[in-house]
Design a protein around this motif. Structure first.
Motif, short mmCIF file in Angstrom:
data_model
loop_
_atom_site.label_atom_id
_atom_site.label_comp_id
_atom_site.label_asym_id
_atom_site.label_seq_id
_atom_site.Cartn_x
_atom_site.Cartn_y
_atom_site.Cartn_z
N LEU A 98 49.45 -18.53 21.77
CA LEU A 98 48.50 -17.68 22.48
C LEU A 98 48.36 -16.38 21.72
N TYR A 99 47.13 -15.92 21.49
CA TYR A 99 46.91 -14.69 20.75
C TYR A 99 45.52 -14.15 21.00
N THR A 100 45.32 -12.88 20.70
CA THR A 100 44.02 -12.25 20.75
C THR A 100 43.55 -12.11 19.32
N SER A 101 42.31 -12.42 19.06
CA SER A 101 41.78 -12.44 17.70
C SER A 101 41.21 -11.06 17.32
N PRO A 102 42.02 -10.20 16.65
CA PRO A 102 41.54 -8.88 16.31
C PRO A 102 40.81 -8.78 14.98
N SER A 103 41.12 -9.71 14.05
CA SER A 103 40.55 -9.60 12.72
C SER A 103 40.45 -10.98 12.10
N PRO A 104 39.67 -11.12 11.01
CA PRO A 104 39.62 -12.42 10.34
C PRO A 104 41.02 -12.82 9.88
N ARG A 105 41.29 -14.08 9.98
CA ARG A 105 42.58 -14.60 9.51
C ARG A 105 42.32 -15.75 8.56
N ASP A 106 43.21 -15.93 7.64
CA ASP A 106 43.12 -17.00 6.68
C ASP A 106 44.03 -18.11 7.15
N VAL A 108 49.83 -25.55 10.81
CA VAL A 108 48.91 -24.57 10.24
C VAL A 108 49.64 -23.24 10.13
N VAL A 109 49.34 -22.48 9.09
CA VAL A 109 49.86 -21.13 8.96
C VAL A 109 48.68 -20.18 8.98
N LEU A 110 48.70 -19.23 9.93
CA LEU A 110 47.68 -18.19 9.97
C LEU A 110 48.24 -16.97 9.23
N ARG A 111 47.49 -16.51 8.26
CA ARG A 111 47.91 -15.34 7.48
C ARG A 111 46.87 -14.25 7.65
N ASP A 112 47.35 -13.02 7.87
CA ASP A 112 46.43 -11.89 7.91
C ASP A 112 45.99 -11.65 6.48
N ILE A 113 44.71 -11.38 6.27
CA ILE A 113 44.20 -11.24 4.91
C ILE A 113 44.59 -9.92 4.27
N ARG A 114 45.20 -9.02 5.04
CA ARG A 114 45.66 -7.75 4.47
C ARG A 114 47.01 -7.96 3.81
N GLU A 115 47.23 -7.32 2.70
CA GLU A 115 48.49 -7.45 1.94
C GLU A 115 49.70 -7.05 2.77
N GLY A 116 50.78 -7.77 2.58
CA GLY A 116 52.06 -7.39 3.14
C GLY A 116 52.29 -7.78 4.60
N LEU A 117 51.35 -8.41 5.24
CA LEU A 117 51.56 -8.81 6.62
C LEU A 117 51.99 -10.26 6.68
N ARG A 118 52.94 -10.52 7.57
CA ARG A 118 53.53 -11.85 7.70
C ARG A 118 52.57 -12.80 8.40
N GLY A 119 52.61 -14.06 8.02
CA GLY A 119 51.79 -15.08 8.65
C GLY A 119 52.42 -15.59 9.94
N VAL A 120 51.65 -16.40 10.67
CA VAL A 120 52.12 -17.02 11.90
C VAL A 120 52.10 -18.52 11.69
N ASP A 121 53.27 -19.15 11.86
CA ASP A 121 53.37 -20.60 11.74
C ASP A 121 52.95 -21.25 13.05
N MET A 122 52.16 -22.29 12.93
CA MET A 122 51.75 -23.09 14.09
C MET A 122 52.20 -24.53 13.83
N PRO A 123 53.45 -24.87 14.19
CA PRO A 123 53.90 -26.25 14.00
C PRO A 123 53.23 -27.17 15.01
N GLN A 124 53.22 -28.43 14.70
CA GLN A 124 52.62 -29.44 15.57
C GLN A 124 53.25 -29.39 16.96
N GLY A 125 52.40 -29.41 18.00
CA GLY A 125 52.86 -29.51 19.37
C GLY A 125 53.28 -28.21 20.04
N ILE A 126 53.25 -27.09 19.34
CA ILE A 126 53.64 -25.80 19.91
C ILE A 126 52.39 -25.00 20.25
#
Length: 108
Positions: free
Chosen positions: A99-107, A78-96
């Protein structure tokens, strides 16, 4: 002890037999494996362990300020992308574990 959300007590069985909880965005379902024993009496659980099936891309649920742990159990990841322009996404490969705090909606 973890409490089954349906019975209020621990139980054994296949996770697929747990009732699916459809996502608000229509992009998947969650099955709660265990939750805070007081969750049924409050608006939100202090902790919850669940398995989700993602069926399509969409907004990732916002639980503002909550600490979250996600692990992709199967599939291409899964790739989590911030919905604001220009911000890098976070890759979530299988099995990894991520940990994060949820500050805003993510796509996802």
């Amino acid at each position: 002890m973890a409490q089954s959300p349906e019975t209020g007590g621990a139980r054994r069985g296949p996770w697929q037999a747990l009732p699916p909880e459809p996502w608000k965005n229509g992009g998947g379902v969650t099955r709660t494996l265990a939750a805070d024993k007081d969750a049924a009496e409050s608006a939100a659980a202090r902790w919850r362990v669940s398995i989700a099936d993602i069926t399509r891309d969409g907004l990732y649920s916002r639980f503002a300020g909550d600490d979250r742990v996600s692990v992709v159990l199967s599939g291409a990841g899964v790739v989590l992308r911030d919905i604001r322009e220009g911000l890098r996404g976070v890759d979530m490969p299988q099995g990894i574990c991520l940990l994060y705090t949820s500050p805003s909606p993510r796509d996802s």
